[in-house]
Write a protein that holds these residues in place. Structure first.
Motif, mmCIF file in Angstrom:
data_model
loop_
_atom_site.group_PDB
_atom_site.id
_atom_site.type_symbol
_atom_site.label_atom_id
_atom_site.label_comp_id
_atom_site.label_asym_id
_atom_site.label_seq_id
_atom_site.Cartn_x
_atom_site.Cartn_y
_atom_site.Cartn_z
ATOM 1 N N ALA A 322 0.888 -1.163 0.000
ATOM 2 C CA ALA A 322 0.000 0.000 0.000
ATOM 3 C C ALA A 322 0.922 1.208 0.000
ATOM 4 N N VAL A 323 0.354 2.409 -0.123
ATOM 5 C CA VAL A 323 1.178 3.608 -0.110
ATOM 6 C C VAL A 323 0.477 4.678 0.718
ATOM 7 N N GLU A 324 1.269 5.386 1.531
ATOM 8 C CA GLU A 324 0.740 6.432 2.394
ATOM 9 C C GLU A 324 0.616 7.713 1.567
ATOM 10 N N VAL A 325 -0.598 8.002 1.082
ATOM 11 C CA VAL A 325 -0.800 9.181 0.245
ATOM 12 C C VAL A 325 -1.127 10.420 1.060
ATOM 13 N N TRP A 326 -1.429 10.242 2.341
ATOM 14 C CA TRP A 326 -1.836 11.366 3.188
ATOM 15 C C TRP A 326 -1.137 11.181 4.529
ATOM 16 N N ASN A 327 -0.275 12.135 4.869
ATOM 17 C CA ASN A 327 0.541 12.040 6.080
ATOM 18 C C ASN A 327 0.345 13.308 6.894
ATOM 19 N N GLY A 328 -0.339 13.200 8.034
ATOM 20 C CA GLY A 328 -0.579 14.362 8.882
ATOM 21 C C GLY A 328 -1.512 15.357 8.208
ATOM 22 N N PRO A 329 -1.523 16.622 8.648
ATOM 23 C CA PRO A 329 -2.356 17.625 7.986
ATOM 24 C C PRO A 329 -2.051 17.660 6.489
ATOM 25 N N TYR A 330 -3.100 17.741 5.656
ATOM 26 C CA TYR A 330 -2.952 17.615 4.210
ATOM 27 C C TYR A 330 -2.174 18.803 3.643
ATOM 28 N N THR A 331 -1.091 18.504 2.912
ATOM 29 C CA THR A 331 -0.186 19.525 2.398
ATOM 30 C C THR A 331 0.111 19.268 0.917
ATOM 31 N N LEU A 373 -5.231 12.096 12.674
ATOM 32 C CA LEU A 373 -5.352 13.056 11.569
ATOM 33 C C LEU A 373 -4.226 12.796 10.594
ATOM 34 N N PRO A 374 -4.512 12.021 9.507
ATOM 35 C CA PRO A 374 -5.774 11.350 9.219
ATOM 36 C C PRO A 374 -5.788 9.937 9.799
ATOM 37 N N GLN A 375 -6.869 9.228 9.473
ATOM 38 C CA GLN A 375 -7.028 7.846 9.923
ATOM 39 C C GLN A 375 -7.466 6.975 8.760
ATOM 40 N N THR A 376 -6.971 5.747 8.769
ATOM 41 C CA THR A 376 -7.322 4.758 7.757
ATOM 42 C C THR A 376 -8.523 3.960 8.255
ATOM 43 N N VAL A 377 -9.573 3.912 7.440
ATOM 44 C CA VAL A 377 -10.812 3.226 7.810
ATOM 45 C C VAL A 377 -10.897 1.950 6.969
ATOM 46 N N VAL A 378 -10.924 0.804 7.634
ATOM 47 C CA VAL A 378 -10.753 -0.493 6.976
ATOM 48 C C VAL A 378 -11.992 -1.363 7.189
ATOM 49 N N LEU A 379 -12.488 -1.937 6.108
ATOM 50 C CA LEU A 379 -13.540 -2.946 6.220
ATOM 51 C C LEU A 379 -12.866 -4.283 6.501
ATOM 52 N N VAL A 397 -10.577 0.256 1.879
ATOM 53 C CA VAL A 397 -10.071 1.331 2.732
ATOM 54 C C VAL A 397 -10.544 2.680 2.232
ATOM 55 N N TRP A 398 -10.929 3.547 3.175
ATOM 56 C CA TRP A 398 -11.028 4.967 2.879
ATOM 57 C C TRP A 398 -10.325 5.731 3.987
ATOM 58 N N ILE A 399 -10.079 7.012 3.753
ATOM 59 C CA ILE A 399 -9.271 7.814 4.662
ATOM 60 C C ILE A 399 -10.075 9.029 5.090
ATOM 61 N N ALA A 400 -10.005 9.371 6.381
ATOM 62 C CA ALA A 400 -10.760 10.508 6.912
ATOM 63 C C ALA A 400 -9.862 11.370 7.772
ATOM 64 N N GLU A 401 -10.195 12.663 7.835
ATOM 65 C CA GLU A 401 -9.413 13.559 8.689
ATOM 66 C C GLU A 401 -9.733 13.367 10.165
ATOM 67 N N SER A 402 -10.895 12.786 10.470
ATOM 68 C CA SER A 402 -11.264 12.527 11.860
ATOM 69 C C SER A 402 -12.441 11.566 11.887
ATOM 70 N N ALA A 403 -12.785 11.106 13.090
ATOM 71 C CA ALA A 403 -13.933 10.204 13.249
ATOM 72 C C ALA A 403 -15.256 10.925 13.049
ATOM 73 N N ARG A 404 -15.235 12.247 12.974
ATOM 74 C CA ARG A 404 -16.477 12.994 12.725
ATOM 75 C C ARG A 404 -16.987 12.766 11.313
#
Length: 510
Positions: A322-331, A373-379, A397-404
């Motif tokens: 897999a590859v980490e496309v989003w690391n910390g606050p999005y930049t 921030l962020p978090q990986t959401v896995v089925l 998998v989808w990715i979210a900035e928070s559980a909200r």
């Protein structure tokens, strides 16, 4: 007792990318006070120190080993070091020097001699049988040739002058406690979407938080699992006792931090050390990627386009899971990684090999870094190491900035066939399909559907931040569809920061 030795670069040649200097010797029990009595007794002190210094020029090897001859009867090794930081012109790298240690079993790559690494996070450390500085592994101090490992990360034009003090403390060795590792499974909710953060640092590398503080922040962030991934050490694997529970699965891993990029080894067997002492030019990464998989883990290149020295990923993606496309606050560097990853999806859509799922992690080190921030959401089928890793490997998998932020995404064919995130909808190339995206918890955001032709359909969410977007197309028109949820743009040259994104649904029979 103190002695100064000037060790010159080039004293003893080592392997490619490494240099071994002359040894530091100690008298030990024999040869002191006529050899009568013992260390710490009437004929000898309880500890013994040596100080060595040297100068490393620019272009120094990646690793410089200082051998230390450890005699019998040592209960503790303590090491401290300093190096100079002369002023340098703007735009020129100054001095930065990491440190670690290998025991009498040697410095062989991937070997058993590893006993700890603190990088540049500490100026001193100790090891003994019953305890060690975070980042280092407790265990017996056996006699033989140990090696202090210096890692001159960057060297100023003036060179790098260092000084190392090694202290041996004599006496009876304590007992090494058996490490208590996290369980492989938590209670969970059966087959469900689970939220996790798989790139985190504590006081066991260059973080400032304790494992207990991280576990509390993970729970507060609504996470179901986390992975401990310290830089080049496994010392944190046994540091989470009492912190897991039915609500939180803790996985072990490592951030393998090389000079040509970092990789998250996620979910590896507890206590398994994975080496980092190679570059892309050494053509060795495949060997160590296979070692990650043998240890049960996933190979995930981290922040491939980060701007820090040595952080850019130079090993290619052939060995990645897999590859980490989003690391910390999005930049902006995440935006570059996202575009690069998206460009790889067409090959799989056309039936040419596997595809790399995208994941996102916080890489949190200290306040104010936000765990999750962020978090990986896995089925996953359940909340277990095996099921979570299988879900990521499959791209569910989808990715979210928070559980909200909540999200559901699927594509349905004319006759009711449907596919979810990471799956393929097998329908005819001219069949009409409907993509449906449901979002909650994203006020002020815009939702988009992205295909191999780019962004195809976009709509703003209502002020509540909840809404549904549908769009029809055909496999002839879209090789895949994925979803993005973005905040308003803050820079005309770039899209808005990400709030959530999905892995693709592939279309067609290929």
């Amino acid at each position: 007792m103190d002695r100064r030795d000037i060790l010159r670069l080039g004293a003893v040649a080592g392997a490619a990318g490494a240099l071994t200097l002359g040894p530091v010797s100690f008298a030990g029990a024999e040869g002191r006070a006529g050899g009568q009595g013992g260390p710490g007794g009437p004929d000898g002190p309880a500890d013994e120190s040596r100080t060595v210094s040297g100068h490393l020029p620019t272009g120094a090897p990646d690793f410089v080993y200082v051998p230390v001859e450890v005699p019998p009867g040592v209960r503790e090794i303590a090491v401290s070091y300093t190096y100079d930081k002369p002023p340098v012109p703007e735009g020129t790298n100054g001095n930065a020097c990491d440190i670690g240690i290998f025991d009498q079993r040697g410095t062989e790559l991937g070997g058993a001699g590893f006993r700890g690494w603190s990088g540049g996070a500490r100026t001193e450390f100790f090891l003994r049988a019953d305890a060690a500085t975070p980042g280092y592994l407790p265990g017996p101090i056996r006699p033989g040739t140990w090696h202090i490992a210096l890692g001159p990360y960057t060297v100023a034009p003036q060179g790098l002058r260092y000084e190392i003090t090694v202290t041996l403390r004599y006496g009876a060795s304590g007992e090494t406690p058996k490490p208590v590792y996290p369980p492989q499974r938590a209670k969970g909710r059966g087959r469900a979407w689970y939220r996790g953060d798989n790139h985190l640092h504590s006081i066991h590398s260059d973080g400032r938080r304790t494992p207990a503080e991280i576990a509390a922040l993970a729970r507060a962030a609504g996470l179901d699992f986390l992975t401990t991934t310290e830089h080049n050490t496994t010392s944190a694997h046994g540091a989470w006792e009492g912190l897991w529970g039915d609500d939180l699965l803790i996985l072990t891993g490592e951030e393998i931090t090389t000079r040509n990029g970092h990789v998250v080894a996620m979910g590896t067997d507890p206590g398994v050390f994975l080496d980092w002492r190679y570059r892309a030019r050494d053509n060795a990464f495949g060997k160590y990627a296979r070692a990650v998989r043998r240890a049960g883990g996933l190979v995930i290149p981290a922040h491939p386009h980060a701007t820090c020295i040595g952080c850019n990923w130079k090993f290619g993606l052939n060995e990645a899971d897999a590859v980490e496309v989003w690391n910390g606050p999005y930049t902006p560097d995440d935006e570059v990684t996202l575009a690069e990853w998206d460009n790889t999806l067409v090959a799989h859509a056309q039936g040419r090999g596997a595809w790399l799922p995208a994941v996102g992690h916080s890489d949190a080190h200290r306040d104010p870094d936000v765990v999750g921030l962020p978090q990986t959401v896995v089925l996953a089928d359940d909340l277990s190491r095996e099921a979570i890793l299988a879900g990521i490997r499959a791209g569910r998998v989808w990715i979210a900035e928070s559980a909200r932020v909540g999200l559901a995404f699927s594509v349905t064919g004319e006759r009711g066939a449907h596919a979810g995130i990471g799956e393929r909808l097998r329908v005819g190339r001219t069949s009409r399909v409907t993509a449906r995206l449901e979002v909650t918890g994203a006020p002020g955001c815009t939702v988009s559907l992205v295909t191999d032709q780019g962004t195809r359909h976009t709509a703003p969410l209502p002020p509540s931040g909840s809404g549904t977007l549908t769009w029809q197309t055909t496999p002839d028109n879209a090789a895949y569809i994925r979803a993005e949820v973005r905040h308003p743009a803050t820079n005309r040259a770039l899209p808005g920061p990400m709030a959530a994104m999905t892995n693709p649904v592939f279309l067609g029979d290929d």
